[in-house]
Design a protein around this motif. Structure first.
Motif, PDB file in Angstrom:
ATOM      1  N   ALA A   1      46.828  47.644  40.104  1.00  0.00           N
ATOM      2  CA  ALA A   1      47.627  48.010  41.272  1.00  0.00           C
ATOM      3  C   ALA A   1      49.052  47.486  41.230  1.00  0.00           C
ATOM      4  CB  ALA A   1      46.941  47.512  42.544  1.00  0.00           C
ATOM      5  N   VAL A   2      49.292  46.374  40.546  1.00  0.00           N
ATOM      6  CA  VAL A   2      50.584  45.702  40.663  1.00  0.00           C
ATOM      7  C   VAL A   2      51.727  46.556  40.137  1.00  0.00           C
ATOM      8  CG1 VAL A   2      50.449  44.501  38.433  1.00  0.00           C
ATOM      9  CG2 VAL A   2      51.730  43.480  40.328  1.00  0.00           C
ATOM     10  N   CYS A   3      51.478  47.346  39.107  1.00  0.00           N
ATOM     11  CA  CYS A   3      52.514  48.227  38.571  1.00  0.00           C
ATOM     12  C   CYS A   3      52.982  49.223  39.643  1.00  0.00           C
ATOM     13  CB  CYS A   3      51.972  48.966  37.352  1.00  0.00           C
ATOM     14  SG  CYS A   3      53.024  50.291  36.737  1.00  0.00           S
ATOM     15  N   HIS A   4      52.024  49.821  40.341  1.00  0.00           N
ATOM     16  CA  HIS A   4      52.364  50.786  41.383  1.00  0.00           C
ATOM     17  C   HIS A   4      53.067  50.111  42.557  1.00  0.00           C
ATOM     18  CE1 HIS A   4      49.933  53.531  39.105  1.00  0.00           C
ATOM     19  NE2 HIS A   4      48.852  52.802  39.277  1.00  0.00           N
ATOM     20  N   LEU A   5      52.678  48.877  42.869  1.00  0.00           N
ATOM     21  CA  LEU A   5      53.321  48.167  43.968  1.00  0.00           C
ATOM     22  C   LEU A   5      54.783  47.871  43.650  1.00  0.00           C
ATOM     23  CD1 LEU A   5      50.461  45.692  44.982  1.00  0.00           C
ATOM     24  CD2 LEU A   5      51.124  47.820  46.109  1.00  0.00           C
ATOM     25  N   ARG A   6      55.081  47.530  42.404  1.00  0.00           N
ATOM     26  CA  ARG A   6      56.481  47.260  42.047  1.00  0.00           C
ATOM     27  C   ARG A   6      57.302  48.548  42.115  1.00  0.00           C
ATOM     28  NH1 ARG A   6      60.094  46.884  37.720  1.00  0.00           N
ATOM     29  NH2 ARG A   6      58.618  47.710  36.208  1.00  0.00           N
ATOM     30  N   ILE A   7      56.717  49.653  41.682  1.00  0.00           N
ATOM     31  CA  ILE A   7      57.419  50.934  41.782  1.00  0.00           C
ATOM     32  C   ILE A   7      57.673  51.278  43.248  1.00  0.00           C
ATOM     33  CG2 ILE A   7      57.216  53.408  41.347  1.00  0.00           C
ATOM     34  CD1 ILE A   7      55.457  52.642  38.925  1.00  0.00           C
ATOM     35  N   LEU A   8      56.674  51.039  44.076  1.00  0.00           N
ATOM     36  CA  LEU A   8      56.792  51.332  45.502  1.00  0.00           C
ATOM     37  C   LEU A   8      57.918  50.529  46.139  1.00  0.00           C
ATOM     38  CD1 LEU A   8      55.296  53.031  47.682  1.00  0.00           C
ATOM     39  CD2 LEU A   8      53.933  50.989  48.155  1.00  0.00           C
ATOM     40  N   LEU A   9      58.060  49.268  45.727  1.00  0.00           N
ATOM     41  CA  LEU A   9      59.075  48.388  46.311  1.00  0.00           C
ATOM     42  C   LEU A   9      60.422  48.496  45.604  1.00  0.00           C
ATOM     43  CD1 LEU A   9      56.693  45.343  46.767  1.00  0.00           C
ATOM     44  CD2 LEU A   9      57.872  46.533  48.622  1.00  0.00           C
ATOM     45  N   GLY A  10      60.436  48.917  44.351  1.00  0.00           N
ATOM     46  CA  GLY A  10      61.682  49.048  43.612  1.00  0.00           C
ATOM     47  C   GLY A  10      62.376  47.738  43.335  1.00  0.00           C
ATOM     48  N   THR A  11      61.624  46.675  43.089  1.00  0.00           N
ATOM     49  CA  THR A  11      62.187  45.343  42.865  1.00  0.00           C
ATOM     50  C   THR A  11      61.999  44.906  41.414  1.00  0.00           C
ATOM     51  OG1 THR A  11      60.107  44.384  43.637  1.00  0.00           O
ATOM     52  CG2 THR A  11      61.881  44.628  45.242  1.00  0.00           C
ATOM     53  N   SER A  12      62.564  43.750  41.088  1.00  0.00           N
ATOM     54  CA  SER A  12      62.547  43.279  39.708  1.00  0.00           C
ATOM     55  C   SER A  12      61.165  42.875  39.227  1.00  0.00           C
ATOM     56  CB  SER A  12      63.508  42.089  39.558  1.00  0.00           C
ATOM     57  OG  SER A  12      64.823  42.475  39.863  1.00  0.00           O
ATOM     58  N   ALA A  13      60.385  42.231  40.094  1.00  0.00           N
ATOM     59  CA  ALA A  13      59.056  41.775  39.686  1.00  0.00           C
ATOM     60  C   ALA A  13      58.170  41.638  40.908  1.00  0.00           C
ATOM     61  CB  ALA A  13      59.140  40.444  38.948  1.00  0.00           C
ATOM     62  N   VAL A  14      56.872  41.780  40.684  1.00  0.00           N
ATOM     63  CA  VAL A  14      55.876  41.637  41.742  1.00  0.00           C
ATOM     64  C   VAL A  14      54.694  40.852  41.185  1.00  0.00           C
ATOM     65  CG1 VAL A  14      54.199  42.862  43.189  1.00  0.00           C
ATOM     66  CG2 VAL A  14      56.518  43.740  42.970  1.00  0.00           C
ATOM     67  N   ALA A  15      54.171  39.936  42.000  1.00  0.00           N
ATOM     68  CA  ALA A  15      52.978  39.175  41.635  1.00  0.00           C
ATOM     69  C   ALA A  15      51.938  39.322  42.732  1.00  0.00           C
ATOM     70  CB  ALA A  15      53.317  37.701  41.427  1.00  0.00           C
ATOM     71  N   VAL A  16      50.671  39.424  42.335  1.00  0.00           N
ATOM     72  CA  VAL A  16      49.549  39.429  43.265  1.00  0.00           C
ATOM     73  C   VAL A  16      48.677  38.226  42.940  1.00  0.00           C
ATOM     74  CG1 VAL A  16      47.510  40.670  44.066  1.00  0.00           C
ATOM     75  CG2 VAL A  16      49.588  41.938  43.499  1.00  0.00           C
ATOM     76  N   SER A  17      48.401  37.417  43.955  1.00  0.00           N
ATOM     77  CA  SER A  17      47.669  36.170  43.747  1.00  0.00           C
ATOM     78  C   SER A  17      46.498  36.063  44.710  1.00  0.00           C
ATOM     79  CB  SER A  17      48.591  34.962  43.952  1.00  0.00           C
ATOM     80  OG  SER A  17      49.757  35.054  43.169  1.00  0.00           O
ATOM     81  N   ASP A  18      45.544  35.214  44.359  1.00  0.00           N
ATOM     82  CA  ASP A  18      44.520  34.797  45.308  1.00  0.00           C
ATOM     83  C   ASP A  18      44.575  33.281  45.427  1.00  0.00           C
ATOM     84  OD1 ASP A  18      43.357  33.817  43.022  1.00  0.00           O
ATOM     85  OD2 ASP A  18      41.560  35.067  43.126  1.00  0.00           O
ATOM     86  N   ALA A  19      43.589  32.673  46.041  1.00  0.00           N
ATOM     87  CA  ALA A  19      43.621  31.222  46.244  1.00  0.00           C
ATOM     88  C   ALA A  19      43.591  30.460  44.928  1.00  0.00           C
ATOM     89  CB  ALA A  19      42.446  30.790  47.121  1.00  0.00           C
ATOM     90  N   GLY A  20      43.115  31.089  43.866  1.00  0.00           N
ATOM     91  CA  GLY A  20      43.027  30.413  42.569  1.00  0.00           C
ATOM     92  C   GLY A  20      44.272  30.508  41.725  1.00  0.00           C
ATOM     93  N   GLY A  21      45.220  31.347  42.101  1.00  0.00           N
ATOM     94  CA  GLY A  21      46.438  31.498  41.319  1.00  0.00           C
ATOM     95  C   GLY A  21      46.806  32.952  41.142  1.00  0.00           C
ATOM     96  N   VAL A  22      47.745  33.206  40.228  1.00  0.00           N
ATOM     97  CA  VAL A  22      48.262  34.546  40.004  1.00  0.00           C
ATOM     98  C   VAL A  22      47.208  35.394  39.297  1.00  0.00           C
ATOM     99  CG1 VAL A  22      50.048  35.916  38.862  1.00  0.00           C
ATOM    100  CG2 VAL A  22      50.638  33.733  39.924  1.00  0.00           C
ATOM    101  N   LEU A  23      46.925  36.570  39.879  1.00  0.00           N
ATOM    102  CA  LEU A  23      45.983  37.506  39.275  1.00  0.00           C
ATOM    103  C   LEU A  23      46.689  38.514  38.378  1.00  0.00           C
ATOM    104  CD1 LEU A  23      43.752  38.295  42.390  1.00  0.00           C
ATOM    105  CD2 LEU A  23      43.189  36.787  40.471  1.00  0.00           C
ATOM    106  N   ALA A  24      47.895  38.921  38.780  1.00  0.00           N
ATOM    107  CA  ALA A  24      48.612  39.930  38.003  1.00  0.00           C
ATOM    108  C   ALA A  24      50.103  39.808  38.269  1.00  0.00           C
ATOM    109  CB  ALA A  24      48.120  41.330  38.370  1.00  0.00           C
ATOM    110  N   TRP A  25      50.887  40.170  37.249  1.00  0.00           N
ATOM    111  CA  TRP A  25      52.349  40.108  37.315  1.00  0.00           C
ATOM    112  C   TRP A  25      52.888  41.368  36.663  1.00  0.00           C
ATOM    113  CZ3 TRP A  25      56.031  36.361  38.888  1.00  0.00           C
ATOM    114  CH2 TRP A  25      57.340  36.565  38.423  1.00  0.00           C
ATOM    115  N   ASP A  26      53.960  41.924  37.239  1.00  0.00           N
ATOM    116  CA  ASP A  26      54.585  43.089  36.628  1.00  0.00           C
ATOM    117  C   ASP A  26      56.088  43.006  36.808  1.00  0.00           C
ATOM    118  OD1 ASP A  26      54.058  45.878  35.418  1.00  0.00           O
ATOM    119  OD2 ASP A  26      55.470  46.295  37.044  1.00  0.00           O
ATOM    120  N   GLY A  27      56.832  43.332  35.735  1.00  0.00           N
ATOM    121  CA  GLY A  27      58.292  43.371  35.795  1.00  0.00           C
ATOM    122  C   GLY A  27      58.926  42.240  35.029  1.00  0.00           C
ATOM    123  N   GLY A  28      60.252  42.088  35.237  1.00  0.00           N
ATOM    124  CA  GLY A  28      61.000  41.023  34.582  1.00  0.00           C
ATOM    125  C   GLY A  28      60.827  39.712  35.332  1.00  0.00           C
TER     126      GLY A  28
END
Length: 400
Positions: free
Chosen positions: A72-99
């Motif tokens: 999902a993170v790739c689509h979320l960054r496209i949706l927001l049009g920003t440099s990078a997006v991270a999705v995390s849970d209580a344990g830490g970063v689950l996914a990262w996309d972008g610069g």
């Protein structure tokens, strides 16, 4: 390469991320193929936004996991049009996309702050740490992802400039993501409820039917060993299906095979007192149906049509092809019941239904409504001394 945030980069990056092909669409065309009026542009922007959201939704409906976040993170960054997006849970970063790779090490801490406060968190100025020389990233917006009132994760967005508009946009996107996670939790809860209903149905079936079937088989061991062997094989076939590992759906053909084994065992028990007919349209045999939904209805018909009568009784099972649905009826010619009694059985009235098929009927009715909706429960037609007919409809399309 076109820059982040421009309309053309958004659509171009979308196609590259989703398919990895159509590279010719990434670069802007010098001249549009079709002339467009200025008022067409908002419609196109709305379409692109909804399309990207639709691409991300299936992954999020799987719940907040590492795999779903990566998808999902790739689509979320496209949706927001920003440099990078991270999705995390209580344990830490689950996914990262972008610069903005320099911020990966800080993303878990940013998410932790938002999770602890339960509110959107802006990281900027002296609070923003970056050791990369010449890094254009100037801040982050981190918003909790909330499910059932609990912050279960965080959406963090990193960009070259922050604004009130970006904060509001990230907050709304996070709210939408939370809504998808809520739906995933609902799906999971519904599945757990269905599994509990199925376990209850198996527990109800085992002590009653198994005892009667084994007693019947034992009665043939000395007088007709070959018949006892055949019945034992039928019993093994039935129990292997009915007590097999948890599953939500099977085919109608398999469910009818289970019903056939059950009726053969009951016929051995009741002898000529039990007559039964099964009529099925062949077109519906391969359709998906809820696991173990038909046998409890047939068992109820046998109990009321034969078990509670002194003379012979008949059970009829009819499955008809009705276009987008299969229409099923299970009928007996037993003593019947009053409308009040029928309502108490479907309601699972423990004082009147337990041990008489009521729990099984209520279980099947509840499962059908959970799977297909409130319009797909059981319909009971019955009168005292006039038999009972149970009708139901099952859509041919798999609901999930």
């Amino acid at each position: 390469m076109v820059g982040y945030g421009s309309p053309m980069s958004t659509s171009g990056w979308m196609l590259l991320c989703v398919t990895g092909t159509f590279l010719g669409f990434i670069l802007p065309r010098r001249r549009p193929v079709l002339s467009r009026r200025p008022d067409d542009l908002p419609d196109e922007a709305t379409f692109v936004t909804l399309h990207i959201a639709a691409m991300a939704a299936p992954s999020l409906r799987a719940g907040l996991t590492r795999d779903s976040a990566r998808k999902a993170v790739c689509h979320l960054r496209i949706l927001l049009g920003t440099s990078a997006v991270a999705v995390s849970d209580a344990g830490g970063v689950l996914a990262w996309d972008g610069g903005a790779d320099c911020q990966r090490a800080h993303a878990s801490e940013h998410a932790r702050i938002a999770l602890a406060s339960g509110r959107p968190h802006v990281v900027i100025g002296d609070a923003f740490t970056c050791d990369a020389p010449g890094c254009p990233i100037r801040g982050a917006v981190v918003v909790p992802l909330v499910v059932d009132g609990r912050a279960v994760g965080a959406l963090a967005v990193y960009d070259t400039a922050l604004s009130a508009v970006l904060v509001r946009t990230v907050t709304e996107v996070a709210r939408w993501v939370s809504g998808q996670l809520e739906l995933a939790e609902f799906d999971s809860s519904r599945r757990r409820a269905m599994e509990a209903e199925l376990r209850a149905l198996r527990a109800q079936m085992s002590p009653h039917f198994v005892y009667n079937a084994l007693t019947t088989i034992v009665s043939f061991v000395r007088t007709d060993p070959e018949r006892a062997r055949e019945l034992l094989m039928d019993f093994a076939d039935f129990t292997r299906y009915a007590l097999s590992g948890a599953r939500d759906f099977t085919t109608l053909a398999e469910e009818l095979h289970c019903v056939d084994r059950y009726l053969l065992l009951e016929r051995a028990r009741f002898g000529d007192r039990l007559r039964f007919t099964v009529r099925v349209a062949p077109e519906v045999l391969s359709m998906p149906v809820p696991f173990l939904f038909l046998q409890p209805l047939v068992e109820n018909a046998v109990k009321h049509g034969v078990g509670a009568a002194t003379g012979p009784g008949e059970v009829r099972v009819v499955v008809e092809d009705a276009g987008s649905e299969a229409h099923i009826s299970v009928e007996d010619d037993g003593r019947g019941m009053s409308p009040e009694r029928a309502r108490s059985l479907l309601g699972g009235d423990s004082r009147r239904g337990r041990g008489e098929g009521g729990i099984g009927l209520a279980n099947v009715d509840a499962r059908l409504r959970q799977i297909y909706g409130e319009d797909y429960g059981l319909v009971v037609e019955s009168e005292l001394d006039a038999g009972t007919k149970i009708n139901l409809r099952v859509p041919k399309i798999h609901p999930w």
